[in-house]
Design a protein around this motif. Structure first.
Motif, PDB file in Angstrom:
ATOM      1  N   LEU A  20      -6.653  -2.617   3.097  1.00  0.00           N
ATOM      2  CA  LEU A  20      -7.791  -3.519   2.907  1.00  0.00           C
ATOM      3  C   LEU A  20      -7.372  -4.980   2.913  1.00  0.00           C
ATOM      4  O   LEU A  20      -8.117  -5.839   3.368  1.00  0.00           O
ATOM      5  N   GLU A  21      -6.174  -5.279   2.420  1.00  0.00           N
ATOM      6  CA  GLU A  21      -5.672  -6.655   2.419  1.00  0.00           C
ATOM      7  C   GLU A  21      -5.436  -7.150   3.841  1.00  0.00           C
ATOM      8  O   GLU A  21      -5.584  -8.339   4.109  1.00  0.00           O
ATOM      9  N   LYS A  22      -5.089  -6.253   4.756  1.00  0.00           N
ATOM     10  CA  LYS A  22      -4.830  -6.627   6.145  1.00  0.00           C
ATOM     11  C   LYS A  22      -6.099  -6.813   6.953  1.00  0.00           C
ATOM     12  O   LYS A  22      -6.080  -7.383   8.021  1.00  0.00           O
ATOM     13  N   GLU A  23      -7.202  -6.303   6.432  1.00  0.00           N
ATOM     14  CA  GLU A  23      -8.492  -6.377   7.138  1.00  0.00           C
ATOM     15  C   GLU A  23      -9.027  -7.777   7.123  1.00  0.00           C
ATOM     16  O   GLU A  23      -9.026  -8.526   6.276  1.00  0.00           O
ATOM     17  N   ALA A  32      -1.682   2.417  -0.666  1.00  0.00           N
ATOM     18  CA  ALA A  32      -1.805   2.289   0.789  1.00  0.00           C
ATOM     19  C   ALA A  32      -3.192   1.793   1.173  1.00  0.00           C
ATOM     20  O   ALA A  32      -3.332   0.975   2.083  1.00  0.00           O
ATOM     21  N   VAL A  33      -4.213   2.260   0.469  1.00  0.00           N
ATOM     22  CA  VAL A  33      -5.584   1.803   0.739  1.00  0.00           C
ATOM     23  C   VAL A  33      -5.705   0.324   0.412  1.00  0.00           C
ATOM     24  O   VAL A  33      -6.279  -0.442   1.183  1.00  0.00           O
ATOM     25  N   ARG A  34      -5.153  -0.110  -0.715  1.00  0.00           N
ATOM     26  CA  ARG A  34      -5.189  -1.532  -1.066  1.00  0.00           C
ATOM     27  C   ARG A  34      -4.505  -2.378   0.007  1.00  0.00           C
ATOM     28  O   ARG A  34      -5.012  -3.424   0.402  1.00  0.00           O
ATOM     29  N   LYS A  64     -16.522   1.859   3.933  1.00  0.00           N
ATOM     30  CA  LYS A  64     -15.229   1.180   4.065  1.00  0.00           C
ATOM     31  C   LYS A  64     -14.132   1.972   3.364  1.00  0.00           C
ATOM     32  O   LYS A  64     -13.001   2.062   3.865  1.00  0.00           O
ATOM     33  N   LEU A  65     -14.448   2.565   2.211  1.00  0.00           N
ATOM     34  CA  LEU A  65     -13.475   3.399   1.498  1.00  0.00           C
ATOM     35  C   LEU A  65     -13.102   4.601   2.352  1.00  0.00           C
ATOM     36  O   LEU A  65     -11.920   4.918   2.507  1.00  0.00           O
ATOM     37  N   ASN A  66     -14.097   5.253   2.928  1.00  0.00           N
ATOM     38  CA  ASN A  66     -13.828   6.402   3.800  1.00  0.00           C
ATOM     39  C   ASN A  66     -12.964   6.001   4.988  1.00  0.00           C
ATOM     40  O   ASN A  66     -12.028   6.716   5.355  1.00  0.00           O
ATOM     41  N   GLU A  67     -13.274   4.857   5.581  1.00  0.00           N
ATOM     42  CA  GLU A  67     -12.493   4.357   6.723  1.00  0.00           C
ATOM     43  C   GLU A  67     -11.033   4.137   6.327  1.00  0.00           C
ATOM     44  O   GLU A  67     -10.115   4.528   7.047  1.00  0.00           O
ATOM     45  N   ALA A  68     -10.821   3.510   5.189  1.00  0.00           N
ATOM     46  CA  ALA A  68      -9.465   3.213   4.725  1.00  0.00           C
ATOM     47  C   ALA A  68      -8.686   4.490   4.429  1.00  0.00           C
ATOM     48  O   ALA A  68      -7.521   4.621   4.827  1.00  0.00           O
ATOM     49  N   VAL A  69      -9.323   5.438   3.749  1.00  0.00           N
ATOM     50  CA  VAL A  69      -8.649   6.698   3.425  1.00  0.00           C
ATOM     51  C   VAL A  69      -8.327   7.472   4.705  1.00  0.00           C
ATOM     52  O   VAL A  69      -7.253   8.057   4.831  1.00  0.00           O
ATOM     53  N   GLU A  70      -9.228   7.448   5.656  1.00  0.00           N
ATOM     54  CA  GLU A  70      -8.978   8.127   6.932  1.00  0.00           C
ATOM     55  C   GLU A  70      -7.810   7.475   7.666  1.00  0.00           C
ATOM     56  O   GLU A  70      -7.002   8.154   8.292  1.00  0.00           O
TER      57      GLU A  70
END
Length: 59
Positions: free
Chosen positions: A56-59, A51-53, A37-43
């Motif tokens: 993730l909040e929108k997911e 921006a990652v936070r 999930k971290l890799n997905e967010a960073v990508e």
């Protein structure tokens, strides 16, 4: 100067470096997410921790 691998947190807390295992471990625990999930967010949004936070909040 080389990174001190004994550190457990990120060198720059505003950026996520997915190429350093200790940073991945820190961020996955801090955000309560998997490595995948971290890799997905960073990508999706880049290495900015904010921006990652937000992503993730929108997911």
């Amino acid at each position: 100067m080389a990174d001190d691998k004994t550190k457990i947190g990120p060198a720059d807390s505003s950026r996520i470096n997915i190429n350093e295992n200790y940073e991945v471990a820190y961020w996955t625990e801090a955000l309560g997410i998997s490595k995948g999930k971290l890799n997905e967010a960073v990508e999706a949004v880049g290495t900015s921790a904010q921006a990652v936070r937000e992503y993730l909040e929108k997911e």
